[in-house]
Design a protein around this motif. Structure first.
Motif, PDB file in Angstrom:
ATOM      1  N   CYS A 446       0.829  -1.213   0.000  1.00  0.00           N
ATOM      2  CA  CYS A 446       0.000   0.000   0.000  1.00  0.00           C
ATOM      3  C   CYS A 446       0.860   1.258   0.000  1.00  0.00           C
ATOM      4  N   LEU A 447       1.905   1.277   0.831  1.00  0.00           N
ATOM      5  CA  LEU A 447       2.779   2.436   0.908  1.00  0.00           C
ATOM      6  C   LEU A 447       3.478   2.687  -0.422  1.00  0.00           C
ATOM      7  N   CYS A 448       4.037   1.647  -1.015  1.00  0.00           N
ATOM      8  CA  CYS A 448       4.757   1.807  -2.286  1.00  0.00           C
ATOM      9  C   CYS A 448       3.817   2.251  -3.401  1.00  0.00           C
ATOM     10  N   THR A 449       2.580   1.753  -3.404  1.00  0.00           N
ATOM     11  CA  THR A 449       1.609   2.167  -4.415  1.00  0.00           C
ATOM     12  C   THR A 449       1.372   3.673  -4.348  1.00  0.00           C
ATOM     13  N   ALA A 450       1.166   4.192  -3.152  1.00  0.00           N
ATOM     14  CA  ALA A 450       0.915   5.628  -2.989  1.00  0.00           C
ATOM     15  C   ALA A 450       2.115   6.452  -3.454  1.00  0.00           C
ATOM     16  N   LEU A 451       3.324   6.022  -3.097  1.00  0.00           N
ATOM     17  CA  LEU A 451       4.531   6.757  -3.495  1.00  0.00           C
ATOM     18  C   LEU A 451       4.712   6.745  -5.009  1.00  0.00           C
ATOM     19  N   LEU A 452       4.435   5.625  -5.639  1.00  0.00           N
ATOM     20  CA  LEU A 452       4.612   5.528  -7.092  1.00  0.00           C
ATOM     21  C   LEU A 452       3.546   6.311  -7.845  1.00  0.00           C
ATOM     22  N   CYS A 453       2.351   6.421  -7.287  1.00  0.00           N
ATOM     23  CA  CYS A 453       1.338   7.302  -7.888  1.00  0.00           C
ATOM     24  C   CYS A 453       1.858   8.735  -7.943  1.00  0.00           C
ATOM     25  N   TRP A 454       2.461   9.176  -6.847  1.00  0.00           N
ATOM     26  CA  TRP A 454       3.042  10.515  -6.829  1.00  0.00           C
ATOM     27  C   TRP A 454       4.156  10.644  -7.864  1.00  0.00           C
ATOM     28  N   ALA A 455       4.955   9.585  -8.024  1.00  0.00           N
ATOM     29  CA  ALA A 455       6.058   9.627  -8.988  1.00  0.00           C
ATOM     30  C   ALA A 455       5.542   9.773 -10.420  1.00  0.00           C
ATOM     31  N   VAL A 456       4.493   9.014 -10.776  1.00  0.00           N
ATOM     32  CA  VAL A 456       3.919   9.114 -12.118  1.00  0.00           C
ATOM     33  C   VAL A 456       3.342  10.504 -12.337  1.00  0.00           C
ATOM     34  N   LYS A 457       2.633  11.004 -11.347  1.00  0.00           N
ATOM     35  CA  LYS A 457       2.049  12.350 -11.458  1.00  0.00           C
ATOM     36  C   LYS A 457       3.147  13.397 -11.654  1.00  0.00           C
ATOM     37  N   TRP A 458       4.228  13.295 -10.876  1.00  0.00           N
ATOM     38  CA  TRP A 458       5.333  14.247 -10.983  1.00  0.00           C
ATOM     39  C   TRP A 458       5.970  14.198 -12.369  1.00  0.00           C
ATOM     40  N   TRP A 459       6.170  12.981 -12.894  1.00  0.00           N
ATOM     41  CA  TRP A 459       6.799  12.850 -14.216  1.00  0.00           C
ATOM     42  C   TRP A 459       5.890  13.399 -15.314  1.00  0.00           C
ATOM     43  N   ALA A 460       4.591  13.135 -15.211  1.00  0.00           N
ATOM     44  CA  ALA A 460       3.648  13.645 -16.213  1.00  0.00           C
ATOM     45  C   ALA A 460       3.606  15.173 -16.179  1.00  0.00           C
ATOM     46  N   LYS A 461       3.600  15.761 -14.987  1.00  0.00           N
ATOM     47  CA  LYS A 461       3.602  17.225 -14.874  1.00  0.00           C
ATOM     48  C   LYS A 461       4.898  17.809 -15.444  1.00  0.00           C
ATOM     49  N   ARG A 462       6.003  17.123 -15.232  1.00  0.00           N
ATOM     50  CA  ARG A 462       7.291  17.591 -15.759  1.00  0.00           C
ATOM     51  C   ARG A 462       7.274  17.586 -17.287  1.00  0.00           C
ATOM     52  N   LEU A 463       6.739  16.511 -17.879  1.00  0.00           N
ATOM     53  CA  LEU A 463       6.661  16.446 -19.340  1.00  0.00           C
ATOM     54  C   LEU A 463       5.715  17.519 -19.875  1.00  0.00           C
ATOM     55  N   ASN A 464       4.599  17.737 -19.199  1.00  0.00           N
ATOM     56  CA  ASN A 464       3.658  18.768 -19.634  1.00  0.00           C
ATOM     57  C   ASN A 464       4.283  20.156 -19.589  1.00  0.00           C
ATOM     58  N   LYS A 465       5.111  20.413 -18.586  1.00  0.00           N
ATOM     59  CA  LYS A 465       5.789  21.708 -18.492  1.00  0.00           C
ATOM     60  C   LYS A 465       6.718  21.907 -19.679  1.00  0.00           C
ATOM     61  N   LYS A 466       7.422  20.847 -20.073  1.00  0.00           N
ATOM     62  CA  LYS A 466       8.306  20.949 -21.235  1.00  0.00           C
ATOM     63  C   LYS A 466       7.511  21.206 -22.512  1.00  0.00           C
ATOM     64  N   LEU A 467       6.349  20.591 -22.612  1.00  0.00           N
ATOM     65  CA  LEU A 467       5.513  20.811 -23.788  1.00  0.00           C
ATOM     66  C   LEU A 467       4.968  22.235 -23.805  1.00  0.00           C
ATOM     67  N   ASP A 468       4.619  22.766 -22.643  1.00  0.00           N
ATOM     68  CA  ASP A 468       4.185  24.167 -22.572  1.00  0.00           C
ATOM     69  C   ASP A 468       5.291  25.095 -23.074  1.00  0.00           C
ATOM     70  N   GLU A 469       6.514  24.817 -22.648  1.00  0.00           N
ATOM     71  CA  GLU A 469       7.643  25.643 -23.077  1.00  0.00           C
ATOM     72  C   GLU A 469       7.883  25.519 -24.571  1.00  0.00           C
ATOM     73  N   ALA A 470       7.756  24.291 -25.116  1.00  0.00           N
ATOM     74  CA  ALA A 470       7.989  24.083 -26.539  1.00  0.00           C
ATOM     75  C   ALA A 470       6.948  24.793 -27.389  1.00  0.00           C
ATOM     76  N   GLU A 471       5.706  24.867 -26.900  1.00  0.00           N
ATOM     77  CA  GLU A 471       4.628  25.510 -27.645  1.00  0.00           C
ATOM     78  C   GLU A 471       4.522  27.002 -27.368  1.00  0.00           C
ATOM     79  N   GLY A 472       5.271  27.492 -26.367  1.00  0.00           N
ATOM     80  CA  GLY A 472       5.154  28.894 -25.982  1.00  0.00           C
ATOM     81  C   GLY A 472       3.853  29.181 -25.276  1.00  0.00           C
ATOM     82  N   TYR A 473       3.335  28.163 -24.592  1.00  0.00           N
ATOM     83  CA  TYR A 473       2.048  28.323 -23.916  1.00  0.00           C
ATOM     84  C   TYR A 473       2.237  28.845 -22.494  1.00  0.00           C
ATOM     85  N   SER A 474       1.381  29.759 -22.089  1.00  0.00           N
ATOM     86  CA  SER A 474       1.232  30.170 -20.700  1.00  0.00           C
ATOM     87  C   SER A 474      -0.197  30.660 -20.532  1.00  0.00           C
ATOM     88  N   GLU A 475      -0.578  30.916 -19.303  1.00  0.00           N
ATOM     89  CA  GLU A 475      -1.964  31.317 -19.040  1.00  0.00           C
ATOM     90  C   GLU A 475      -2.329  32.611 -19.756  1.00  0.00           C
TER      91      GLU A 475
END
Length: 487
Positions: A446-475
C-alpha cells in the motif's frame, strides 16, 4: 465529445491534428456533420459494449475463478487428501505464477499481431482443460505441474483484454469499461464462495469422488463452454472486425486516433515496440505500481483461510466471503466513473489504497470479529479499485503504437507477478489467526503504491511543463494549449 482535445502528446515537435482533420482521412466519414458523427458513434459504442463487455467480463470471471478455486478446494481437503505440507502447497501456488510469468510478454506481443477472437478463446479452452485434469492429480508434484501449465495458458488473457479495451475505447470511456470487465474478478470471488457452499459442502462422495474434484470438473466444463461461445462474439481490432460495416470500422479507428492525440495505433514492429517500452520511464513506474498493488492483494489466494480464522462454520466461511467483493465491485464502478469524468487517476488510486491500509491494520491488530470483518471489506475494496485504475492510467499515458502498449502492459504484469513467487510464504497456517507477516507485506504494498502514484504524477507534470515551453504556452500567452499527459 469529438471536438475535445485529448491529453496525450507523443512528440513535442509534431503538430497534433484536430478531430476534423482526422475525420477527413476517412472516405466514409469526411462528409458527415457533427450530428451524424455523434449518431454513428453511439451506434458503434452500443454494438461494442453489448458484444465486447459481457464477453470479456464472463471470460475474466471464469479466468479468475480458475485462479482462485484452489483456495476453497484447500478448505475442502485438497491439501490434506494429497498429503501436501504448507511448503509444497505454497510451491504449487507459486508454480502457477511462474508459468504465468513466462507466457506474459510473448503472449501479449503475439496478440497485438493476430486476431484476439481466436487467440483469447483458444487460451481459455487450454486452461479449462488443465482445470478438468486437476481431479486426476494424486501428489504434490502433480499439483505443482498442473498449476504451472494452467498459468502458462492463462498468461496472455489478462494483459490481452486490457490491450483490447484500450484499443476500442476513448480516454474518458476507458476507466469505466475496465471497471466493468474487472468486475469479473470480484464477481468470481462472490460466486466462488457460493459454488463452494453448494459443491464442496454437498457433493463429497458422489461417484466416488472428493467434493473438491467435482469443484474442478464443473468449473472446467463451464469454462470450455464460455470459450466456445467467445469465438463467435469477440471482436478483433477496430480495423479488421468482421461483423462491423466499413463505416463502423472507420469511426472505430477515428475514435482511437482522437483519443491518441492523432497518432495512428498501428501495430508497429514487435521488437521496436518492446525497445520503446523499455526506454520509457512510465513503463518502470507502472511496473513498480503494479507490483506494489499485487503485493497489497497478496491475501487473495488465502482469503478463505483468513476468513476461516474468524470462527465461522465451514458453510458460513464460504458464504461470508461474498459481501466484501460485492462492495468492492460497487466502489470500483463509482471510482472509475469519477476518474473518467474528472480525468484524474492519482488520487483515485491513493485514497482507496489508504483505506486498504486501514483495513489490514484492523485485521492484524484486534481479535474483535466485527472489526476484522469490516477491515476485510476495506482491504478488498481499496486494492481492487487501485488495480483497475492503474491499468486504465498506464494505457492512457502510452496509447500507441499497439506493440509498445502491448509490451508495457505485459512487462508491468510480468514484474507484478514476481510477487507471487514469495508472497504465498507470508501466509503459513502457523501464523493464524492474524497472519501478521502477510499483513506487513500488504502494508508495504500500500505504501509503495501511494509513493509511485506521486512519482507518475510528478513525471507527467514535468513532461507537460516541457511541452508548454515548446509551444510557448502560458496562461496569458493567448496560445491554445495542445494535448497533455493526464494524471
Amino acid at each position: 465529445m469529438f471536438a475535445e482535445k485529448i491529453d496525450v502528446v507523443v512528440d513535442a515537435t509534431e503538430l497534433q491534428p484536430s478531430p476534423s482533420q482526422i475525420q477527413s482521412r476517412f472516405e466514409t466519414l469526411r462528409d458527415l456533420d457533427d450530428e451524424q458523427m455523434a449518431t454513428l458513434n453511439k451506434k458503434l459504442l452500443r454494438k461494442i459494449d453489448w458484444r465486447l463487455m459481457p464477453t470479456i467480463t464472463i471470460m475474466f470471471l471464469m479466468n479468475y475463478l480458475d485462479r482462485i478455486n484452489v483456495s476453497n478446494a484447500r478448505i475442502a481437503g485438497l491439501q490434506d487428501d494429497l498429503n501436501m505440507s504448507d511448503a509444497v502447497w505454497s510451491t504449487g501456488i507459486s508454480a502457477f505464477y511462474i508459468g504465468y510469468l513466462i507466457g506474459q510478454l510473448p503472449g501479449n506481443l503475439w496478440l497485438a499481431r493476430v486476431r484476439p477472437s481466436l487467440l483469447l478463446p483458444g487460451m481459455m479452452i487450454g486452461w479449462s482443460i488443465c482445470t478438468i485434469c486437476m481431479p486426476a492429480v494424486t501428489s504434490g508434484v502433480g499439483f505443482c505441474m498442473v498449476r504451472f501449465v494452467t498459468g502458462l495458458c492463462e498468461a496472455p488473457f489478462f494483459p490481452g483484454i486490457t490491450l483490447m479495451t484500450s484499443s476500442w475505447y476513448m480516454k474518458e470511456e476507458n476507466p469505466m469499461r475496465m471497471a466493468i470487465w474487472h468486475a469479473g474478478n470480484t464477481i468470481s470471488n462472490i460466486i466462488s464462495g457460493f459454488l463452494a457452499a453448494g459443491i464442496l459442502h454437498n457433493m463429497g462422495g458422489m461417484a466416488g469422488l472428493y467434493s473438491w474434484q467435482w469443484f474442478f470438473i464443473i468449473e472446467g466444463a463451464v469454462s470450455i463452454l464460455v470459450g466456445v461461445v467467445a469465438f463467435f462474439l469477440l471482436p478483433d481490432w477496430p480495423e479488421n472486425t468482421r461483423w462491423l460495416s466499413d463505416e463502423e470500422r472507420e469511426i472505430a479507428r477515428y475514435r482511437v486516433l482522437v483519443s491518441n492525440g492523432g497518432k495512428e495505433e498501428q501495430v508497429g514492429g514487435t521488437w521496436d515496440g518492446l525497445k520503446d517500452a523499455i526506454k520509457d520511464p512510465f513503463t518502470w513506474m507502472f511496473c513498480g505500481m503494479h507490483f506494489s498493488l499485487i503485493n497489497a492483494q497478496s491475501f487473495k489466494d488465502f482469503f478463505p483461510s483468513i476468513i476461516k480464522t474468524f470462527g465461522f462454520s465451514e458453510l458460513n466461511t464460504y458464504l461470508v466471503q461474498a459481501p466484501p467483493y460485492a462492495i468492492a465491485y460497487i466502489t470500483a464502478c463509482l471510482c472509475a466513473y469519477s476518474s473518467g469524468r474528472f480525468r484524474e487517476s492519482c488520487y483515485h488510486i491513493i485514497l482507496p489504497i489508504v483505506a486498504s491500509a486501514v483495513g489490514i491494520s484492523l485485521m492484524i491488530s484486534t481479535p474483535n470479529i466485527g472489526a476484522r470483518y469490516f477491515g476485510s471489506v476495506l482491504l478488498v475494496s481499496g486494492t481492487y479499485n487501485g488495480l483497475n485504475l492503474q491499468l486504465s492510467w498506464e494505457t492512457t499515458l502510452v496509447p500507441a503504437p499497439r506493440s509498445k502498449k502491448a509490451a508495457l502492459i505485459a512487462i508491468a504484469n510480468c514484474v507484478s507477478q514476481c510477487s507471487h513467487w514469495f508472497s504465498p510464504y507470508f501466509f503459513p497456517t502457523k501464523h493464524e489467526p492474524f497472519y501478521r507477516l502477510g499483513g506487513g507485506l500488504i502494508l508495504f504494498g500500500c505504501l509503495c503504491t501511494a509513493l509511485l502514484c506521486w512519482a507518475v504524477k510528478w513525471w507527467a507534470k514535468r513532461l507537460n511543463k516541457k511541452l508548454d515551453e515548446a509551444e510557448g504556452y502560458s496562461e496569458h500567452s493567448g496560445v491554445e494549449r495542445g494535448w497533455r499527459y493526464a494524471y
